[in-house]
Design a protein around this motif. Structure first.
Motif, PDB file in Angstrom:
ATOM      1  N   TRP A 116       0.836  -1.202   0.000  1.00 15.04           N
ATOM      2  CA  TRP A 116       0.000   0.000   0.000  1.00 15.04           C
ATOM      3  C   TRP A 116       0.876   1.259   0.000  1.00 15.04           C
ATOM      4  O   TRP A 116       1.776   1.405   0.825  1.00 15.04           O
ATOM      5  CB  TRP A 116      -0.917   0.014   1.224  1.00 15.04           C
ATOM      6  CG  TRP A 116      -2.034  -0.978   1.156  1.00 15.04           C
ATOM      7  CD1 TRP A 116      -2.066  -2.205   1.745  1.00 15.04           C
ATOM      8  CD2 TRP A 116      -3.256  -0.840   0.441  1.00 15.04           C
ATOM      9  NE1 TRP A 116      -3.238  -2.843   1.443  1.00 15.04           N
ATOM     10  CE2 TRP A 116      -3.998  -2.025   0.653  1.00 15.04           C
ATOM     11  CE3 TRP A 116      -3.810   0.161  -0.356  1.00 15.04           C
ATOM     12  CZ2 TRP A 116      -5.253  -2.229   0.087  1.00 15.04           C
ATOM     13  CZ3 TRP A 116      -5.061  -0.040  -0.914  1.00 15.04           C
ATOM     14  CH2 TRP A 116      -5.770  -1.220  -0.684  1.00 15.04           C
ATOM     15  N   ASP A 117       0.582   2.159  -0.955  1.00 17.85           N
ATOM     16  CA  ASP A 117       1.284   3.449  -1.089  1.00 17.85           C
ATOM     17  C   ASP A 117       2.772   3.290  -1.419  1.00 17.85           C
ATOM     18  O   ASP A 117       3.536   4.247  -1.315  1.00 17.85           O
ATOM     19  CB  ASP A 117       1.149   4.286   0.189  1.00 17.85           C
ATOM     20  CG  ASP A 117      -0.303   4.516   0.569  1.00 17.85           C
ATOM     21  OD1 ASP A 117      -1.112   4.779  -0.346  1.00 17.85           O
ATOM     22  OD2 ASP A 117      -0.629   4.434   1.771  1.00 17.85           O
ATOM     23  N   LYS A 118       3.183   2.100  -1.815  1.00 19.09           N
ATOM     24  CA  LYS A 118       4.587   1.864  -2.199  1.00 19.09           C
ATOM     25  C   LYS A 118       4.712   1.513  -3.673  1.00 19.09           C
ATOM     26  O   LYS A 118       5.694   1.872  -4.318  1.00 19.09           O
ATOM     27  CB  LYS A 118       5.199   0.749  -1.342  1.00 19.09           C
ATOM     28  CG  LYS A 118       5.285   1.090   0.141  1.00 19.09           C
ATOM     29  CD  LYS A 118       5.906  -0.056   0.916  1.00 19.09           C
ATOM     30  CE  LYS A 118       6.065   0.280   2.393  1.00 19.09           C
ATOM     31  NZ  LYS A 118       4.770   0.423   3.077  1.00 19.09           N
ATOM     32  N   ASN A 120       2.968   1.235  -7.736  1.00 16.73           N
ATOM     33  CA  ASN A 120       1.971   1.818  -8.611  1.00 16.73           C
ATOM     34  C   ASN A 120       0.607   1.206  -8.250  1.00 16.73           C
ATOM     35  O   ASN A 120       0.491  -0.008  -8.078  1.00 16.73           O
ATOM     36  CB  ASN A 120       2.315   1.504 -10.067  1.00 16.73           C
ATOM     37  CG  ASN A 120       1.235   1.949 -11.023  1.00 16.73           C
ATOM     38  OD1 ASN A 120       0.229   1.266 -11.194  1.00 16.73           O
ATOM     39  ND2 ASN A 120       1.447   3.085 -11.663  1.00 16.73           N
ATOM     40  N   PRO A 121      -0.465   2.013  -8.085  1.00 14.24           N
ATOM     41  CA  PRO A 121      -1.752   1.484  -7.618  1.00 14.24           C
ATOM     42  C   PRO A 121      -2.282   0.307  -8.422  1.00 14.24           C
ATOM     43  O   PRO A 121      -2.812  -0.650  -7.848  1.00 14.24           O
ATOM     44  CB  PRO A 121      -2.685   2.705  -7.729  1.00 14.24           C
ATOM     45  CG  PRO A 121      -1.781   3.873  -7.587  1.00 14.24           C
ATOM     46  CD  PRO A 121      -0.496   3.476  -8.257  1.00 14.24           C
ATOM     47  N   TRP A 122      -2.128   0.385  -9.744  1.00  9.61           N
ATOM     48  CA  TRP A 122      -2.664  -0.701 -10.562  1.00  9.61           C
ATOM     49  C   TRP A 122      -1.781  -1.955 -10.500  1.00  9.61           C
ATOM     50  O   TRP A 122      -2.286  -3.081 -10.592  1.00  9.61           O
ATOM     51  CB  TRP A 122      -2.863  -0.258 -12.007  1.00  9.61           C
ATOM     52  CG  TRP A 122      -4.058   0.641 -12.137  1.00  9.61           C
ATOM     53  CD1 TRP A 122      -4.050   1.977 -12.305  1.00  9.61           C
ATOM     54  CD2 TRP A 122      -5.422   0.240 -12.062  1.00  9.61           C
ATOM     55  NE1 TRP A 122      -5.333   2.468 -12.347  1.00  9.61           N
ATOM     56  CE2 TRP A 122      -6.205   1.422 -12.204  1.00  9.61           C
ATOM     57  CE3 TRP A 122      -6.075  -0.973 -11.894  1.00  9.61           C
ATOM     58  CZ2 TRP A 122      -7.595   1.396 -12.183  1.00  9.61           C
ATOM     59  CZ3 TRP A 122      -7.468  -0.997 -11.875  1.00  9.61           C
ATOM     60  CH2 TRP A 122      -8.212   0.175 -12.013  1.00  9.61           C
ATOM     61  N   PHE A 123      -0.474  -1.789 -10.330  1.00 10.15           N
ATOM     62  CA  PHE A 123       0.382  -2.956 -10.123  1.00 10.15           C
ATOM     63  C   PHE A 123       0.048  -3.602  -8.783  1.00 10.15           C
ATOM     64  O   PHE A 123       0.030  -4.837  -8.664  1.00 10.15           O
ATOM     65  CB  PHE A 123       1.863  -2.557 -10.157  1.00 10.15           C
ATOM     66  CG  PHE A 123       2.789  -3.694  -9.831  1.00 10.15           C
ATOM     67  CD1 PHE A 123       3.065  -4.666 -10.775  1.00 10.15           C
ATOM     68  CD2 PHE A 123       3.372  -3.799  -8.564  1.00 10.15           C
ATOM     69  CE1 PHE A 123       3.913  -5.736 -10.472  1.00 10.15           C
ATOM     70  CE2 PHE A 123       4.218  -4.862  -8.257  1.00 10.15           C
ATOM     71  CZ  PHE A 123       4.495  -5.818  -9.218  1.00 10.15           C
ATOM     72  N   HIS A 124      -0.200  -2.765  -7.784  1.00 15.84           N
ATOM     73  CA  HIS A 124      -0.580  -3.289  -6.470  1.00 15.84           C
ATOM     74  C   HIS A 124      -1.869  -4.109  -6.576  1.00 15.84           C
ATOM     75  O   HIS A 124      -1.976  -5.203  -6.021  1.00 15.84           O
ATOM     76  CB  HIS A 124      -0.766  -2.114  -5.493  1.00 15.84           C
ATOM     77  CG  HIS A 124      -1.085  -2.544  -4.107  1.00 15.84           C
ATOM     78  ND1 HIS A 124      -2.003  -1.892  -3.330  1.00 15.84           N
ATOM     79  CD2 HIS A 124      -0.601  -3.568  -3.355  1.00 15.84           C
ATOM     80  CE1 HIS A 124      -2.073  -2.488  -2.159  1.00 15.84           C
ATOM     81  NE2 HIS A 124      -1.242  -3.504  -2.147  1.00 15.84           N
ATOM     82  N   TRP A 125      -2.851  -3.583  -7.329  1.00 15.91           N
ATOM     83  CA  TRP A 125      -4.091  -4.335  -7.555  1.00 15.91           C
ATOM     84  C   TRP A 125      -3.804  -5.655  -8.269  1.00 15.91           C
ATOM     85  O   TRP A 125      -4.368  -6.699  -7.927  1.00 15.91           O
ATOM     86  CB  TRP A 125      -5.041  -3.473  -8.386  1.00 15.91           C
ATOM     87  CG  TRP A 125      -6.256  -4.221  -8.862  1.00 15.91           C
ATOM     88  CD1 TRP A 125      -7.387  -4.472  -8.149  1.00 15.91           C
ATOM     89  CD2 TRP A 125      -6.449  -4.817 -10.154  1.00 15.91           C
ATOM     90  NE1 TRP A 125      -8.282  -5.189  -8.912  1.00 15.91           N
ATOM     91  CE2 TRP A 125      -7.730  -5.415 -10.143  1.00 15.91           C
ATOM     92  CE3 TRP A 125      -5.677  -4.896 -11.302  1.00 15.91           C
ATOM     93  CZ2 TRP A 125      -8.245  -6.076 -11.259  1.00 15.91           C
ATOM     94  CZ3 TRP A 125      -6.184  -5.565 -12.409  1.00 15.91           C
ATOM     95  CH2 TRP A 125      -7.450  -6.141 -12.378  1.00 15.91           C
ATOM     96  N   PHE A 126      -2.905  -5.611  -9.241  1.00 13.08           N
ATOM     97  CA  PHE A 126      -2.575  -6.811 -10.015  1.00 13.08           C
ATOM     98  C   PHE A 126      -1.987  -7.901  -9.119  1.00 13.08           C
ATOM     99  O   PHE A 126      -2.261  -9.087  -9.313  1.00 13.08           O
ATOM    100  CB  PHE A 126      -1.589  -6.455 -11.126  1.00 13.08           C
ATOM    101  CG  PHE A 126      -1.117  -7.639 -11.924  1.00 13.08           C
ATOM    102  CD1 PHE A 126      -1.960  -8.285 -12.820  1.00 13.08           C
ATOM    103  CD2 PHE A 126       0.180  -8.131 -11.769  1.00 13.08           C
ATOM    104  CE1 PHE A 126      -1.524  -9.377 -13.546  1.00 13.08           C
ATOM    105  CE2 PHE A 126       0.622  -9.218 -12.490  1.00 13.08           C
ATOM    106  CZ  PHE A 126      -0.230  -9.855 -13.386  1.00 13.08           C
TER     107      PHE A 126
END
Length: 444
Positions: A116-118, A120-126
């Motif tokens: 979280w917050d580290k 890219n948001p969409w990579f984190h979702w992936f």
């Protein structure tokens, strides 16, 4: 209790606990990914809070599933050495690939929990999606190994020797598709109803309505769609069992005599000595139609199976009836839910529907346990269908009964610990939201 019964009981206990942890670990990441997607698209904090709350549940069940799964792998070798001696080289590939999928799942879960917050948001979702996909693949690979036990292929069995081994053919045996499909849909149905039931209960209590309403909708969508699809996969599985394991089908339906226009038996108490079923509702010709697509087709009964190869009829029949009965109840609830959505009814005004979901919370997992009972008990007396009997595969080591008692205590303790952790997690979420609502009210 003799050592043979103790070994079977220990394996059943371990599988019974692990299958619940595995189902949640397979499915919850998809719920998490959907709520995370909504957060990224809408930027509404409630979806972020849902995602974080569910991710903690995923972490709990991932850890417990890893422990129980590891115990199962050891039990296969310790309790059933003769089975593993011959079967291990044949169906070892799915287990090896499952280990790889589990490894990927562990890495992706670590990325997601601490990303979280580290990232890219969409990579984190992936990374969250990867957790779910690898979990499903792990489940399918394990089921492929079990399917091989029901339909052993990929080798030649000559003079007691297993030769000409083909691991690919063994893994993609004729039973794997129907079993993998049925189990995967069952996991979504059971987990969807369990999660939706918890949030429905919290809505009935009037707790954090926005949080629980949105959580309920995501879980209910998955669970209800799966409940509607499950009868179709069940029909596919039943036809496959009728073709490959007529003894199992006969035990499931308490079908003692081979006959044309065979009736479908609903309920009833099987009497194996008299070969009758008392107090049952019989629908003429329906079993023939379901299994062969022809109302006048002949269905093999237990009278055509050698008596020493009969599965335990009562246990298999009762488990099958429980599985189908609970599946029909969840199907009915799903139809009512989608009808309510179609009519654009306010769910909060439908207290009776929320109560149905709350009551149905454990139904999916009871149905899963009953389904595995049908699969495993209905295969008896074979551990490798038609080739190796379960009694010939058990360890000669004495004292297995004490191991069974020990594992029973461990799993019961583990279940209480997991239940306590989940209870605390739910209470913590509600407390945090009560505080945030109070702050919002004060600011306004």
């Amino acid at each position: 209790m003799d050592d043979f019964l103790a070994a079977r009981s220990q394996m059943a206990l371990s599988l019974g606990f692990h299958i619940i942890f595995a189902c949640i670990g397979m499915v919850m990441p998809f719920f998490m990914a959907v709520s995370h997607y909504y957060y990224l698209k809408t930027k509404k904090p409630v979806y972020k809070n849902i995602t974080k709350a569910w991710s903690k549940g995923v972490a709990i069940f991932f850890a417990t599933g890893a422990v129980s799964g590891t115990a199962l792998s050891f039990e296969l070798g310790l309790l059933w050495p003769e089975f593993m001696k011959h079967a291990g080289p044949i169906f070892g590939m799915p287990f090896s690939l499952e280990g790889t999928a589990f490894f990927i799942e562990a890495i992706a879960l670590g990325f997601f929990l601490y990303g979280w917050d580290k990232f890219n948001p969409w990579f984190h979702w992936f990374t969250g999606v990867v957790v779910g996909v690898s979990g499903i693949i792990s489940g399918i690979l394990v089921v492929a190994a079990n399917a091989w036990m029901n339909n052993p292929t990929g080798f030649d069995y000559i003079n007691g020797q297993y030769i000409n081994i083909d691991p690919i053919k063994a893994m993609f045996n004729d039973a794997w598709l129907s079993q993998a499909l049925h189990m995967s849909i069952a996991a979504f149905c059971a987990t969807g109803f369990a999660v939706a039931g918890v949030h429905a209960y919290m809505l009935l209590k009037g707790k954090n309505k926005e949080f629980h309403r949105k959580s309920f909708r995501i879980a209910a969508a998955f669970g209800c769609i799966a409940a509607i699809l499950q009868p179709l996969s069940g029909d596919f599985s039943a036809k496959d069992v009728a073709k490959r394991q007529p003894a199992k089908l006969a035990a499931m339906e308490a079908h003692f005599y081979t006959e044309k226009r065979a009736p479908l038996i609903i309920g009833g108490i099987p009497n194996e000595e008299k070969q009758t079923v008392d107090y049952a509702l019989k629908i003429p010709g329906l079993l023939s139609f379901i299994t062969h697509g022809d109302i006048n087709a002949e269905v093999t009964g237990l009278d055509q199976i050698p008596k020493d190869e009969h599965p335990p009829v009562a246990i298999t029949h009762y488990a099958f009836q429980i599985m189908v009965g609970l599946g029909m109840i969840m199907l009915l609830i799903s139809i009512l839910y989608f009808y309510s959505l179609w009519k654009k009814h306010n769910l909060m005004d439908k207290k009776w529907l929320l109560k149905l979901f709350a009551i149905a919370t454990p139904m999916g997992y009871i149905a899963v346990e009953a389904g595995w009972t049908v699969t495993e008990v209905g295969r008896q007396p074979w551990i490798i269908y038609g080739i190796m009997r379960t009694a010939d595969a058990v360890t000669p080591m004495p004292g297995i009964v004490y191991s069974f008692y020990l594992f029973t205590a461990i799993y019961l303790s583990l279940s209480f610990i997991v239940g306590f952790m989940l209870y605390r997690q739910i209470k913590m979420v509600d407390t945090l939201y009560d505080i945030s609502e109070d702050l919002s009210n004060k600011q306004s």
